[in-house]
Structures are given as structure tokens and as C-alpha cells.
Motif scaffolding. Structure first.
Motif, PDB file in Angstrom:
ATOM      1  N   SER A  59       0.662  -1.350  -0.030  1.00 36.12           N
ATOM      2  CA  SER A  59      -0.013  -0.142   0.172  1.00 36.12           C
ATOM      3  C   SER A  59       0.858   1.148  -0.114  1.00 36.12           C
ATOM      4  CB  SER A  59      -0.777   0.155   1.275  1.00 36.12           C
ATOM      5  OG  SER A  59      -1.403  -1.239   1.553  1.00 36.12           O
ATOM      6  N   ASP A  60       0.616   2.237  -0.625  1.00 35.05           N
ATOM      7  CA  ASP A  60       1.351   3.421  -0.798  1.00 35.05           C
ATOM      8  C   ASP A  60       0.181   4.379  -0.591  1.00 35.05           C
ATOM      9  OD1 ASP A  60       0.726   4.891  -3.447  1.00 35.05           O
ATOM     10  OD2 ASP A  60       1.599   2.966  -4.303  1.00 35.05           O
ATOM     11  N   ASP A  61       0.930   5.934  -0.311  1.00 31.84           N
ATOM     12  CA  ASP A  61       0.061   7.068  -0.386  1.00 31.84           C
ATOM     13  C   ASP A  61       0.655   8.009  -1.483  1.00 31.84           C
ATOM     14  OD1 ASP A  61       2.667   7.595   0.482  1.00 31.84           O
ATOM     15  OD2 ASP A  61       1.997   8.571   2.440  1.00 31.84           O
ATOM     16  N   GLY A  64      -1.522   7.727  -6.987  1.00 35.25           N
ATOM     17  CA  GLY A  64      -2.714   6.794  -7.371  1.00 35.25           C
ATOM     18  C   GLY A  64      -2.832   6.986  -8.825  1.00 35.25           C
ATOM     19  N   MET A  65      -3.889   6.428  -9.225  1.00 40.81           N
ATOM     20  CA  MET A  65      -4.420   6.394 -10.868  1.00 40.81           C
ATOM     21  C   MET A  65      -5.878   6.760 -10.723  1.00 40.81           C
ATOM     22  SD  MET A  65      -2.164   3.126 -12.341  1.00 40.81           S
ATOM     23  CE  MET A  65      -2.184   2.394 -10.687  1.00 40.81           C
ATOM     24  N   SER A  66      -6.252   7.198 -12.036  1.00 38.85           N
ATOM     25  CA  SER A  66      -7.479   7.472 -12.424  1.00 38.85           C
ATOM     26  C   SER A  66      -8.123   6.009 -12.735  1.00 38.85           C
ATOM     27  CB  SER A  66      -7.842   8.193 -13.398  1.00 38.85           C
ATOM     28  OG  SER A  66      -7.228   7.628 -14.595  1.00 38.85           O
ATOM     29  N   LEU A  72      -5.614   0.614 -17.656  1.00 43.39           N
ATOM     30  CA  LEU A  72      -4.474   0.711 -18.852  1.00 43.39           C
ATOM     31  C   LEU A  72      -3.146  -0.061 -18.135  1.00 43.39           C
ATOM     32  CD1 LEU A  72      -4.394   3.824 -20.837  1.00 43.39           C
ATOM     33  CD2 LEU A  72      -4.288   1.697 -21.760  1.00 43.39           C
ATOM     34  N   ALA A  73      -3.097   0.198 -16.944  1.00 40.45           N
ATOM     35  CA  ALA A  73      -1.779  -0.055 -16.211  1.00 40.45           C
ATOM     36  C   ALA A  73      -1.713  -1.589 -16.373  1.00 40.45           C
ATOM     37  CB  ALA A  73      -1.730   0.410 -14.707  1.00 40.45           C
ATOM     38  N   LEU A  74      -2.744  -2.457 -16.445  1.00 41.10           N
ATOM     39  CA  LEU A  74      -2.815  -3.642 -16.211  1.00 41.10           C
ATOM     40  C   LEU A  74      -2.555  -4.258 -17.793  1.00 41.10           C
ATOM     41  CD1 LEU A  74      -5.609  -4.032 -14.025  1.00 41.10           C
ATOM     42  CD2 LEU A  74      -3.283  -4.697 -13.483  1.00 41.10           C
ATOM     43  N   THR A  79       2.762   2.062 -19.975  1.00 38.16           N
ATOM     44  CA  THR A  79       3.450   2.694 -18.862  1.00 38.16           C
ATOM     45  C   THR A  79       3.430   4.383 -18.818  1.00 38.16           C
ATOM     46  OG1 THR A  79       5.725   3.124 -18.018  1.00 38.16           O
ATOM     47  CG2 THR A  79       5.708   2.701 -20.295  1.00 38.16           C
ATOM     48  N   SER A  80       3.488   4.801 -17.792  1.00 40.49           N
ATOM     49  CA  SER A  80       3.433   6.389 -18.013  1.00 40.49           C
ATOM     50  C   SER A  80       4.882   6.970 -17.775  1.00 40.49           C
ATOM     51  CB  SER A  80       2.784   7.013 -16.542  1.00 40.49           C
ATOM     52  OG  SER A  80       3.239   6.516 -15.356  1.00 40.49           O
ATOM     53  N   LYS A  81       5.897   6.116 -17.945  1.00 39.54           N
ATOM     54  CA  LYS A  81       7.253   6.520 -17.433  1.00 39.54           C
ATOM     55  C   LYS A  81       8.213   7.049 -18.600  1.00 39.54           C
ATOM     56  CE  LYS A  81       6.342   4.196 -13.225  1.00 39.54           C
ATOM     57  NZ  LYS A  81       6.352   2.996 -12.219  1.00 39.54           N
ATOM     58  N   GLY A  95      10.883   1.988 -12.906  1.00 40.16           N
ATOM     59  CA  GLY A  95       9.908   1.194 -14.112  1.00 40.16           C
ATOM     60  C   GLY A  95      10.356   1.923 -15.244  1.00 40.16           C
ATOM     61  N   PHE A  96      10.012   1.086 -16.168  1.00 39.54           N
ATOM     62  CA  PHE A  96      10.001   1.741 -17.471  1.00 39.54           C
ATOM     63  C   PHE A  96       9.483   1.001 -18.565  1.00 39.54           C
ATOM     64  CE2 PHE A  96      14.695   0.860 -16.395  1.00 39.54           C
ATOM     65  CZ  PHE A  96      14.663  -0.325 -17.276  1.00 39.54           C
ATOM     66  N   ARG A  97       9.382  -0.320 -18.171  1.00 37.75           N
ATOM     67  CA  ARG A  97       8.848  -1.296 -19.189  1.00 37.75           C
ATOM     68  C   ARG A  97       7.322  -1.505 -19.320  1.00 37.75           C
ATOM     69  NH1 ARG A  97      13.110  -5.598 -17.542  1.00 37.75           N
ATOM     70  NH2 ARG A  97      15.199  -4.528 -18.358  1.00 37.75           N
ATOM     71  N   ALA A 302      15.095  -8.192 -14.328  1.00 39.06           N
ATOM     72  CA  ALA A 302      14.374  -7.909 -13.051  1.00 39.06           C
ATOM     73  C   ALA A 302      15.295  -6.521 -12.619  1.00 39.06           C
ATOM     74  CB  ALA A 302      14.729  -8.819 -11.988  1.00 39.06           C
ATOM     75  N   LYS A 303      15.866  -5.922 -13.527  1.00 39.30           N
ATOM     76  CA  LYS A 303      16.640  -4.646 -13.611  1.00 39.30           C
ATOM     77  C   LYS A 303      17.594  -4.625 -12.214  1.00 39.30           C
ATOM     78  CE  LYS A 303      12.313  -2.351 -14.706  1.00 39.30           C
ATOM     79  NZ  LYS A 303      11.413  -2.219 -13.663  1.00 39.30           N
ATOM     80  N   ALA A 304      18.322  -5.971 -12.091  1.00 35.31           N
ATOM     81  CA  ALA A 304      18.999  -5.954 -10.992  1.00 35.31           C
ATOM     82  C   ALA A 304      20.391  -5.832 -11.187  1.00 35.31           C
ATOM     83  CB  ALA A 304      18.747  -7.417 -10.294  1.00 35.31           C
TER      84      ALA A 304
HETATM   85  N1  LIG Z   1       1.472   2.128  -6.919  1.00 38.14           N
HETATM   86  C1  LIG Z   1       1.144   3.120  -8.071  1.00 38.14           C
HETATM   87  N2  LIG Z   1       0.882   4.223  -8.021  1.00 38.14           N
HETATM   88  C2  LIG Z   1       0.620   4.859  -9.174  1.00 38.14           C
HETATM   89  N3  LIG Z   1       0.748   4.501 -10.257  1.00 38.14           N
HETATM   90  C3  LIG Z   1       1.194   3.200 -10.564  1.00 38.14           C
HETATM   91  C4  LIG Z   1       1.531   2.495  -9.521  1.00 38.14           C
HETATM   92  N4  LIG Z   1       1.747   1.263  -9.887  1.00 38.14           N
HETATM   93  C5  LIG Z   1       1.844   1.234 -11.225  1.00 38.14           C
HETATM   94  N5  LIG Z   1       1.447   2.496 -11.600  1.00 38.14           N
HETATM   95  C6  LIG Z   1       1.150   2.912 -12.923  1.00 38.14           C
HETATM   96  O1  LIG Z   1       0.841   1.780 -13.627  1.00 38.14           O
HETATM   97  C7  LIG Z   1       2.051   1.747 -14.563  1.00 38.14           C
HETATM   98  C8  LIG Z   1       2.383   0.448 -15.184  1.00 38.14           C
HETATM   99  O2  LIG Z   1       3.138  -0.102 -13.964  1.00 38.14           O
HETATM  100  P1  LIG Z   1       4.100  -1.376 -14.278  1.00 38.14           P
HETATM  101  O3  LIG Z   1       4.835  -1.684 -13.029  1.00 38.14           O
HETATM  102  O4  LIG Z   1       3.312  -2.347 -14.785  1.00 38.14           O
HETATM  103  O5  LIG Z   1       5.030  -0.741 -15.315  1.00 38.14           O
HETATM  104  P2  LIG Z   1       6.193   0.370 -14.990  1.00 38.14           P
HETATM  105  O6  LIG Z   1       6.641   0.711 -13.590  1.00 38.14           O
HETATM  106  O7  LIG Z   1       5.828   1.704 -15.862  1.00 38.14           O
HETATM  107  O8  LIG Z   1       7.507  -0.213 -15.940  1.00 38.14           O
HETATM  108  P3  LIG Z   1       8.325  -1.962 -15.175  1.00 38.14           P
HETATM  109  O9  LIG Z   1       7.630  -3.030 -16.009  1.00 38.14           O
HETATM  110  O10 LIG Z   1       9.559  -1.489 -15.493  1.00 38.14           O
HETATM  111  O11 LIG Z   1       8.086  -1.620 -13.805  1.00 38.14           O
HETATM  112  C9  LIG Z   1       3.078   2.585 -14.368  1.00 38.14           C
HETATM  113  O12 LIG Z   1       3.710   3.125 -15.486  1.00 38.14           O
HETATM  114  C10 LIG Z   1       2.494   3.801 -13.374  1.00 38.14           C
HETATM  115  O13 LIG Z   1       1.715   4.656 -14.354  1.00 38.14           O
END
Ligand SMILES: Nc1ncnc2c1ncn2[C@@H]1O[C@H](COP(=O)(O)OP(=O)(O)OP(=O)(O)O)[C@@H](O)[C@H]1O
Ligand SMILES: [Mg+2]
Length: 564
Positions: A59-61, A64-66, A72-74, A79-81, A95-97, A302-304
Motif C-alpha cells: 500500500s502506498d500514499d 494513485g491512478m484514475s 491501462l496499467a494492467l 507505462t507512464s514513465k 520502472g520503464f517497461r 529484473a533490473k538488478a
Molecule cells: N503504486 C502505483 N501508483 C501509481 N501509479 C502506478 C502504481 N503502480 C503502477 N502505476 C502505473 O502503472 C503503470 C504500469 O506499472 P508497471 O509496474 O506495470 O510498469 P512500469 O512501472 O511503468 O514499468 P516496469 O515494468 O519496468 O515496472 C506505471 O507506469 C504507472 O503509471
């Protein structure tokens, strides 16, 4: 005949991709914590049940996401990054993938609950990669991901999970890494309801080390802060005398990212050269900072791991950084810590405060020749037990071991001599005639040139007998014959065998054997000269065996004991 090649169904592709990203509960936690940090979280909480087999919840503060973004994130590659491949250069997010969430969701019963603080939140349930439910959720800004039944649909992988205690430990290690990387963020870890970690934001990295491993370890660490050009190394290196052969912690962070880099640790260990016993592995916590385009973070599933554009250079700077950390007199062992007492006032004064500044060392001018001639003769020295030299410093009482100190001084002098013209030798009125064993004669042959450079001009006489025409003269109580015998026996017997560099090995062996011994009375001028030369050495606080040459009794410790 139908074609034999078909494109994999998306959920199969996800499961396969998951094989690279998700290995065990700890790797799920790693990905989810990275996401939380990327979302700007100030607090990250992780819960495990049954080592993560039954449940993992992060859990984090953060932002968040709409609801739309959450869906989309699933998806894979969402990615938003980054938006273009060029954005990968110098990428600052973990993250970036765009793979982690769909990969985890494809091998578990997964639930994402998130709200961005502007409208309604959402809860999405996914099972083995298939979205099962989606509903509005009321919650504060932030995200909670719950992973149940990890690998429930890939039994072969589930079988590879280890006992809950082992999986919990692995998760604890991941949490420690992030806690070190981000002292500004609060982290908590619970396992079956028990709290394993709960750290408030800490102003300094050293406070995090206290929180994670206690004062005992923290007090053995020296601050590292070094920069060459655009390459910067900060962190902590263990005092040589407290390093042990096993159980060390070795952590490397590159631009804030924890990485596995045994070669970088090896380079750091090289910085201990001549100050540590062979085989001892110091604890090292190193933060490497360099321009984003000098490192490629996209090289490991795993970006290690990361790839350095100029690895050699980075390794050199790391070695220099550790070397520099050992150099100041603050690197001397504090008496309090060795006694298991309050310890570490020296370290506290010297601890890296995040500004990159290392406090100045003790004033070496105290013992400069100028200070010693004329009125100011430097502080009074007291020799006790014909072995230790005591004197007052600005910060307390320093106690020098005369043998260790002289060993360090001689070692550095001999390294210079071996590189240059050699030491001034003394021609002996009566040449020494000594007997050696076969292996010793071989050692003499192999080291003839080096022996000559430190002052022993040797000539085979007959059979096993060798004649020395000259000998070094490092101090008035030097016993030329005994030193030569011990030195040759060490060389033949492979003492200092752990030392890779031949010159250094020879110099250390010679220094050890030629140095003034414990139990010799020194007159005040000799004692002062020894201390003066020690303080002028590059690594004054450590002898060549990894023992301290100086321990300090801090003034504050005296005050504490006497209740002042
Ligand atoms: N805890 C979170 N809070 C807010 N946004 C999140 C959170 N977890 C994921 N997201 C959103 O979901 C997207 C997808 O997450 P995911 O971990 O699958 O990919 P990523 O972080 O972009 O890349 P990677 O696969 O390298 O981790 C992220 O780019 C981010 O925008
Ligand atoms: Mg991610």
C-alpha cells in the motif's frame, strides 16, 4: 498442412514474461515498491502472509491512478514513465517497461485498488490475467495492490517457492535495500501480523543503518564521500579492524537504484589494500552517482544489474573513494565501540551528513619538525608498557601501538623505495653469514632484487649459506640477521599469501618483520618521531594486518564516565 507458427495468446505471453520478472514473493514486492516510489509515495507498507504464498499486499500514499489509467496499467507495455526509447537514457524512475503489473496479475489472484484524489477510485480484480471485476472504490489518494495465491496457475513455479521463513527473509532484504536507497520514505513490513520493519523517514542514511541493523554495525562504519569529475561515491565502508571473513553486507546503488554488482564491491575492496587481513570482507554500502547517459539500466529482466559506459573508470573512483575514507585519523578505532560501550562518538562526528563534506582530520602539524623544534615540541607523549604511546589530541586521548604504527610507516616508506632508488643501506663491517632451507633459498632467488632494494645485498656463499654485505637500518634496535631470517621464512612460507600484488606483499612482510617491536623502550624523541611519521602516512590508522594502529578514547567518553 497448416502452419506451425502461431502468435501466443496474450495471457500466455504475459505468463512467459512473468517468468523473467516474477520469481518469488520478494520480486513481486520489489516491483510493487518500485511502483509506489515512482508514484511519489511518502509511506510504503508491505504485508505478507505465509511468506507471501497466501498474500502479498503493498500500500502506498503516492499519486494513485484514475480508473481509466488503472485499467491501462494492467496491459502489457503500458507505462507512464517513458514514451520513446530515447527517454530510457537517464531514466530516473525505477520502472520503464510497463510489464510488472500485467506480469504479476497473470500468475496470481490480483487486486488493484487506487484513487488519484480527484474523483472516485476503482478496484479491479484479475485472476490469472483475466479481469474478473471492476467496481468503484472509496479510498484516500494512493494505491493498494493485493496478490493472493502467487503462481496458483503455474504449479511448477509454485513448487519452487521456499519455506515461508526463507521467502520472508528475501522480502526483508528487498525492503532493506529500498530503505537505504530512500531514507526520506517511511517503510513498514509485517509478516503474519508481526512487524519486521517500521522506519520513519530518517534525515541521514546512517540513521537508516541504525534502524535496520542497530548501532553495533553502524559504529563500525566510516563515511565515504568522494567525487572525481561527474562520478560521485558516497556511503559507508567498514573500519578494517572490524571486517570479518563472513557475513558482510555489500550493497551498491547506482543513481538510487539497488543493483547487484560483485565487481564494484571487488573494486571497493581493492581500496582496503594494505589495511585489511586477506580474506576479511568489509561491509560496504555505496551510492554511485553519475550522469544518466553514462549508465544503461535496461540490461536485466529484473533490473538488478546495470551497464556502465565506462566501468573501469567507475571502479577506479570507487576504489579511490574507499581509500580516502580510510585515510583520515577519524578512521581510527574508538575505544568505546571496541569495548561495546556507547561507542562511535568519532563516527558521529564524522558520519556523512548528506552534504558530501568529510570533516577534517586531526591536525598532523602537531608533530611537524617545525613544531617539534623550538618552543612548541608538540604534545607530551607517554610510553606505557614499552609498547603504547599516549598523547592528547583535540578530541581525546590517542593511544598508538608502536609496532603497528611503525609497520604502517615502514610499509609506506618501502613502497616508495621499491618504486624509486631503494633504501639507504648500511655496509656491514662484519658480513652476516646465514643458513637457509631449500625453499628459503628459492625465495631469496625470487626476491633478490627486492631484498636489495630494501637494503639486503645478498650473495650465495656455499651450499645453504648466504652472506649479507649490507643491511637496512630502520631503527636503532633493529636486528638485521633476525629480520632477514624471519622475512625469508615468511616469503617462503607464503605469509601474506592473500595479497595479490607481489611488491605490496613483499613490502608488508618486510615492514612486519623490520618494525620496532612491542617491549622496546623508546626515548621521547624517538617516540615523537614515530608518531609524527605515522600521522604523515596515507593510511595512518590501520596496520598491514587490518588491525588499528591508533585507538582513541574520546574526551566525551571520559566526561561521561566521570559524570562531568
Ligand atoms: N503504486 C502505483 N501508483 C501509481 N501509479 C502506478 C502504481 N503502480 C503502477 N502505476 C502505473 O502503472 C503503470 C504500469 O506499472 P508497471 O509496474 O506495470 O510498469 P512500469 O512501472 O511503468 O514499468 P516496469 O515494468 O519496468 O515496472 C506505471 O507506469 C504507472 O503509471
Ligand atoms: Mg513498475
Amino acid at each position: 498442412m497448416s502452419g506451425r507458427i502461431a502468435v501466443l495468446a496474450p495471457h500466455v505471453a504475459d505468463q512467459i514474461a512473468a517468468g523473467e520478472v516474477v520469481e518469488r514473493p520478494a520480486s513481486v514486492v520489489k516491483e510493487l515498491v518500485e511502483n509506489a516510489l515512482d508514484a511519489g509515495a511518502r509511506t510504503v507498507r508491505v504485508e505478507l502472509e505465509d511468506g507471501g504464498r497466501a498474500l502479498i499486499r503493498v500500500s502506498d500514499d503516492g499519486s494513485g491512478m484514475s480508473p481509466a489509467d488503472a485499467k491501462l496499467a494492467l496491459q502489457r507495455h503500458a507505462t507512464s514513465k517513458i514514451t520513446t526509447a530515447a527517454d530510457l537514457i537517464g531514466v530516473g524512475s525505477f520502472g520503464f517497461r510497463g510489464e510488472a503489473l500485467p506480469a504479476i496479475a497473470s500468475v496470481s489472484r490480483f487486486e488493484l485498488e487506487t484513487a488519484d484524489g480527484t474523483g472516485a477510485g476503482v478496484r479491479i480484480a484479475v485472476s490469472g490475467g483475466t479481469v474478473e471485476r471492476e467496481e468503484p472504490a472509496v479510498r484516500q489518494r494512493g494505491t493498494t495492490v493485493t496478490v493472493r495465491g502467487l503462481f496458483f496457475n503455474t504449479p511448477a513455479r509454485r513448487k519452487f517457492l521456499r519455506a515461508p521463513a526463507a521467502e520472508t527473509r528475501a522480502t526483508g532484504e528487498v525492503m532493506s535495500l529500498f530503505a537505504l536507497a530512500r531514507p526520506d520514505v517511511a517503510f513498514a513490513l509485517t509478516s503474519d501480523g508481526r512487524t519486521l520493519l517500521d522506519t520513519a523517514p530518517a534525515p541521514r542514511p546512517i540513521d537508516r543503518i541504525h534502524a535496520l541493523w542497530g548501532r553495533e554495525l553502524a559504529d563500525t562504519l566510516l563515511p565515504v564521500a568522494h567525487r572525481r569529475g561527474a562520478l560521485e561515491v558516497t556511503g559507508f565502508a567498514q573500519r578494517p579492524s572490524q571486517a570479518r571473513p563472513a557475513g558482510r553486507k555489500g550493497f551498491v546503488f547506482v543513481r538510487g537504484r539497488p543493483v547487484r554488482d560483485p565487481f564494484m564491491l571487488r573494486a571497493a575492496e581493492a581500496g582496503y589494500r594494505s589495511a585489511i587481513a586477506p580474506g576479511d570482507r568489509p561491509t560496504l554500502i555505496l551510492f554511485l552517482d553519475l550522469p544518466g547517459d553514462a549508465v544503461d539500466v535496461n540490461v536485466h529482466p529484473a533490473k538488478a544489474e546495470v551497464r556502465f559506459r565506462e566501468r573501469m573508470q567507475m571502479e577506479q573512483v570507487v576504489e579511490e573513494a574507499v581509500r580516502a575514507a580510510l585515510a583520515p585519523l577519524e578512521a581510527a578505532a574508538p575505544l568505546g565501540a571496541a569495548a561495546g560501550g556507547s561507542g562511535g562518538p568519532l563516527l558521529e562526528a564524522a558520519a556523512w551528513d548528506g552534504t558530501g563534506a568529510i570533516p577534517a582530520g586531526l591536525p598532523t602539524e602537531l608533530f611537524s619538525p617545525e613544531a617539534m623544534s623550538g618552543r612548541a615540541r608538540g604534545p607530551e607523549l607517554l610510553q606505557v608498557f614499552d609498547t603504547y604511546l599516549l598523547f592528547q589530541t583535540e578530541e581525546g586521548v590517542a593511544i598508538v601501538d608502536q609496532h603497528s604504527a611503525h609497520e604502517r610507516v615502514l610499509y609506506e616508506a618501502v613502497m616508495h623505495q621499491l618504486a624509486g632508488d631503494g633504501a639507504p643501506a648500511q655496509r656491514l663491517l662484519l658480513p652476516l653469514t646465514l643458513e637457509f632451507t631449500g625453499p628459503e633459498l628459492e625465495a631469496i632467488d625470487a626476491h633478490r632484487e627486492l631484498l636489495q632494494r630494501v637494503g639486503y645485498e645478498l650473495e650465495p656463499f656455499s651450499g645453504r649459506t648466504v652472506v649479507a654485505h649490507t643491511a637496512p637500518n630502520p631503527h636503532p634496535r633493529f636486528e638485521a640477521a633476525r629480520c632477514l631470517q624471519e622475512l625469508v621464512s615468511d616469503l617462503a612460507g607464503g605469509r601474506f599469501g592473500g595479497w595479490a600484488n607481489r611488491l605490496e606483499r613483499f613490502a608488508a612482510t618486510f615492514a612486519c618483520r623490520a618494525a620496532i617491536k612491542a617491549g622496546h623502550h623508546l626515548d621521547p624523541d624517538e617516540a615523537r618521531e614515530l608518531v609524527r611519521r605515522l600521522l604523515a602516512a596515507t593510511l595512518p590508522a590501520h596496520d598491514v594486518h587490518g588491525r588499528p594502529t591508533i585507538v582513541q578514547l574520546p574526551k566525551g567518553e571520559l566526561e561521561r564516565r566521570f559524570g562531568r
